[in-house]
Design a protein around this motif. Sequence first.
Motif, mmCIF file in Angstrom:
data_model
loop_
_atom_site.group_PDB
_atom_site.id
_atom_site.type_symbol
_atom_site.label_atom_id
_atom_site.label_comp_id
_atom_site.label_asym_id
_atom_site.label_seq_id
_atom_site.Cartn_x
_atom_site.Cartn_y
_atom_site.Cartn_z
ATOM 1 N N ASP A 162 0.805 -1.220 0.000
ATOM 2 C CA ASP A 162 0.000 0.000 0.000
ATOM 3 C C ASP A 162 0.840 1.274 0.000
ATOM 4 O O ASP A 162 0.317 2.362 -0.259
ATOM 5 N N GLU A 163 2.143 1.150 0.279
ATOM 6 C CA GLU A 163 2.990 2.343 0.358
ATOM 7 C C GLU A 163 3.329 2.923 -1.013
ATOM 8 O O GLU A 163 3.773 4.066 -1.110
ATOM 9 N N PHE A 164 3.088 2.177 -2.088
ATOM 10 C CA PHE A 164 3.428 2.667 -3.420
ATOM 11 C C PHE A 164 2.434 3.731 -3.871
ATOM 12 O O PHE A 164 1.229 3.589 -3.687
ATOM 13 N N ASP A 165 2.972 4.786 -4.502
ATOM 14 C CA ASP A 165 2.118 5.860 -5.028
ATOM 15 C C ASP A 165 1.057 5.302 -5.975
ATOM 16 O O ASP A 165 -0.096 5.727 -5.947
ATOM 17 N N VAL A 166 1.451 4.320 -6.808
ATOM 18 C CA VAL A 166 0.524 3.765 -7.784
ATOM 19 C C VAL A 166 -0.669 3.103 -7.091
ATOM 20 O O VAL A 166 -1.793 3.145 -7.605
ATOM 21 N N ARG A 167 -0.449 2.525 -5.917
ATOM 22 C CA ARG A 167 -1.557 1.920 -5.164
ATOM 23 C C ARG A 167 -2.490 3.011 -4.648
ATOM 24 O O ARG A 167 -3.717 2.880 -4.736
ATOM 25 N N GLN A 168 -1.919 4.074 -4.115
ATOM 26 C CA GLN A 168 -2.732 5.179 -3.607
ATOM 27 C C GLN A 168 -3.504 5.861 -4.742
ATOM 28 O O GLN A 168 -4.673 6.224 -4.581
ATOM 29 N N GLU A 169 -2.863 5.997 -5.892
ATOM 30 C CA GLU A 169 -3.536 6.589 -7.056
ATOM 31 C C GLU A 169 -4.683 5.692 -7.523
ATOM 32 O O GLU A 169 -5.757 6.179 -7.886
ATOM 33 N N TYR A 170 -4.440 4.374 -7.501
ATOM 34 C CA TYR A 170 -5.502 3.442 -7.888
ATOM 35 C C TYR A 170 -6.689 3.563 -6.934
ATOM 36 O O TYR A 170 -7.837 3.673 -7.372
ATOM 37 N N LEU A 171 -6.427 3.545 -5.633
ATOM 38 C CA LEU A 171 -7.509 3.671 -4.641
ATOM 39 C C LEU A 171 -8.266 4.974 -4.829
ATOM 40 O O LEU A 171 -9.501 5.016 -4.747
ATOM 41 N N ALA A 172 -7.555 6.057 -5.106
ATOM 42 C CA ALA A 172 -8.210 7.360 -5.331
ATOM 43 C C ALA A 172 -9.109 7.308 -6.568
ATOM 44 O O ALA A 172 -10.182 7.916 -6.572
ATOM 45 N N SER A 173 -8.695 6.548 -7.568
ATOM 46 C CA SER A 173 -9.499 6.450 -8.805
ATOM 47 C C SER A 173 -10.829 5.741 -8.567
ATOM 48 O O SER A 173 -11.767 5.897 -9.335
#
Length: 177
Positions: A162-173
């Motif tokens: 979950d620490e990866f930016d791409v994971r946070q961006e995916y969750l935000a999407s």
Amino acid sequence: MDAWYMDSSDEDQRKPHKLIPDQPVSLEELQKLGVFHWKLNADIYETDPELEKIRKEQGYSYTDIISIHKDTLPNYEEKLKMFFEEHLHLDDEIRYILDGRAYFDVRDKEDRWIRIAMTKGDLITLPAGIYHRFTMDETNYTKAMRLFVGEPVWKAYNRPADEFDVRQEYLASLQGS
């Protein structure tokens, strides 16, 4: 392509694992998760204008083909265990089934598993940052084209990631979908 919510059985991962009663998942529901699908004619993949159009529109400049079967893939059982570990990638995962069958499992917004049954002619994209895994079905064979934007990146990050930016961006999407 067919998709459904999975049961929580520890039975052989190659079985369908459908809930009783079955809870199908529509293409529209998958699209809300960022998962997209096309049905193509795999018999003409080398010259298919529809595949070329998709590759051009999406920027898929690199391809290779992998045959997954105990007689063609070294360390077959070990590789299947690795593919079945829940993970994410920093780039989209794009696969086109040229022959045989296989499953992709993806997590929905509530962290439930959705199983996606892929057969010959199915092309799927999984967005960067989505937790997923891959396995064969009981036929134990698939031949797939792997597509990439630019040079291929094979690195998988097992959950938790979950620490990866791409994971946070995916969750935000997923917010608002």
